[in-house]
Scaffold this active site. Sequence first.
Site, PDB file in Angstrom:
ATOM      1  N   PRO A  76       0.788  -1.227   0.000  1.00 13.31           N
ATOM      2  CG  PRO A  76      -0.071  -1.073   2.145  1.00 13.31           C
ATOM      3  CD  PRO A  76       0.557  -2.049   1.189  1.00 13.31           C
ATOM      4  CG  ASN A  77      -0.320   4.356   1.204  1.00 15.13           C
ATOM      5  OD1 ASN A  77      -1.275   4.866   0.618  1.00 15.13           O
ATOM      6  ND2 ASN A  77      -0.423   3.852   2.420  1.00 15.13           N
TER       7      ASN A  77
ATOM      8  NE  ARG B   7       0.741  12.806  -2.636  1.00 17.60           N
ATOM      9  CZ  ARG B   7      -0.446  12.251  -2.757  1.00 17.60           C
ATOM     10  NH1 ARG B   7      -1.031  11.691  -1.735  1.00 17.60           N
ATOM     11  NH2 ARG B   7      -1.062  12.233  -3.906  1.00 17.60           N
TER      12      ARG B   7
ATOM     13  CE1 TYR C  25       8.924   5.100   3.362  1.00 17.76           C
ATOM     14  CE2 TYR C  25       7.377   6.929   3.210  1.00 17.76           C
ATOM     15  CZ  TYR C  25       7.831   5.799   3.846  1.00 17.76           C
ATOM     16  OH  TYR C  25       7.200   5.335   4.972  1.00 17.76           O
TER      17      TYR C  25
ATOM     18  CB  ALA D 229       1.603   0.234   6.525  1.00 17.25           C
TER      19      ALA D 229
ATOM     20  CD  GLU E 132      10.532  -7.734   6.334  1.00 18.61           C
ATOM     21  OE1 GLU E 132      10.757  -8.819   6.916  1.00 18.61           O
ATOM     22  OE2 GLU E 132      10.194  -6.702   6.930  1.00 18.61           O
TER      23      GLU E 132
ATOM     24  CG  HIS F 242      10.988  -2.637   4.712  1.00 16.52           C
ATOM     25  ND1 HIS F 242       9.634  -2.522   4.534  1.00 16.52           N
ATOM     26  CD2 HIS F 242      11.193  -3.771   5.413  1.00 16.52           C
ATOM     27  CE1 HIS F 242       9.038  -3.546   5.120  1.00 16.52           C
ATOM     28  NE2 HIS F 242       9.953  -4.319   5.651  1.00 16.52           N
TER      29      HIS F 242
HETATM   30  O1  CA2 Z   1      10.482   1.703   3.853  1.00 14.67           O
HETATM   31  C1  CA2 Z   1       9.634   1.041   3.255  1.00 14.67           C
HETATM   32  O2  CA2 Z   1       9.811   0.571   2.140  1.00 14.67           O
HETATM   33  C2  CA2 Z   1       8.254   0.837   3.915  1.00 14.67           C
HETATM   34  O3  CA2 Z   1       7.794  -0.469   3.549  1.00 14.67           O
HETATM   35  C3  CA2 Z   1       7.350   1.897   3.352  1.00 14.67           C
HETATM   36  C4  CA2 Z   1       5.968   1.901   3.996  1.00 14.67           C
HETATM   37  C5  CA2 Z   1       6.075   1.936   5.509  1.00 14.67           C
HETATM   38  O4  CA2 Z   1       4.785   1.845   6.082  1.00 14.67           O
HETATM   39  C6  CA2 Z   1       6.948   0.819   6.040  1.00 14.67           C
HETATM   40  O5  CA2 Z   1       7.050   0.942   7.434  1.00 14.67           O
HETATM   41  C7  CA2 Z   1       8.331   0.899   5.433  1.00 14.67           C
HETATM   42  C8  CA2 Z   1       5.165   3.125   3.531  1.00 14.67           C
HETATM   43  C9  CA2 Z   1       5.021   3.241   2.059  1.00 14.67           C
HETATM   44  C10 CA2 Z   1       4.360   4.561   1.777  1.00 14.67           C
HETATM   45  O6  CA2 Z   1       5.004   5.151   0.696  1.00 14.67           O
HETATM   46  C11 CA2 Z   1       4.774   6.467   0.486  1.00 14.67           C
HETATM   47  C12 CA2 Z   1       5.490   7.035  -0.543  1.00 14.67           C
HETATM   48  C13 CA2 Z   1       5.332   8.366  -0.817  1.00 14.67           C
HETATM   49  C14 CA2 Z   1       4.445   9.133  -0.074  1.00 14.67           C
HETATM   50  C15 CA2 Z   1       3.732   8.557   0.951  1.00 14.67           C
HETATM   51  C16 CA2 Z   1       3.892   7.224   1.216  1.00 14.67           C
END
Ligand code: CA2
Length: 147
Positions: free
Chosen positions: A10-11, A18, A23, A77, A98, A100
């Site tokens: 997700p996201n 953003r 990120y 998440a 896995e 991240h």
């Molecule tokens: O660091 C990562 O790759 C995560 O999987 C990213 C997730 C976060 O919930 C994990 O804890 C770590 C969030 C992805 C959301 O991505 C966004 C990208 C741009 C703007 C907002 C959110």
Amino acid sequence: MTSILILNGPNLNLLGTRQPEVYGSTTLNDIEHMCIATAKELGCALAFHQENSEGALVDLIHAARGTHDGIILNAGAYTHTSIALMDAISSVELPVIELHLSNTLAREEYRHTSYISKVALGIICGFGAAGYGHALRAMAQHLETSE
Ligand code: CA2
């Protein structure tokens, strides 16, 4: 030919648009193109998907059995909450890395728990978009040596 599935949760479709301070500024489309090039170099087939819903990710993990040899999963998440994804991984008996972008262990406490880690072959985190290439190489090497 060895086939690797990359799944994004997700996201992650918002990448590069953003929160670049967390990120990075690379989009998911950029990452997909980088992965296609790396897979070609490694001589592997590649499938690349992003889904916002947990059930769709579970379905893609189930469908990977018999189609792909390994899965690279950035569950977003859901990493920190999803017993359903953990059970799906256990059920398909495929190696899962896995992944991240961020170093989740250096972030908020609620990101320190991972249900995916409990059933993963290994974890790559904190290297930003480059982590996708690292994960592909690690998976290709693992599959080559475990043949
Ligand atoms: O660091 C990562 O790759 C995560 O999987 C990213 C997730 C976060 O919930 C994990 O804890 C770590 C969030 C992805 C959301 O991505 C966004 C990208 C741009 C703007 C907002 C959110």
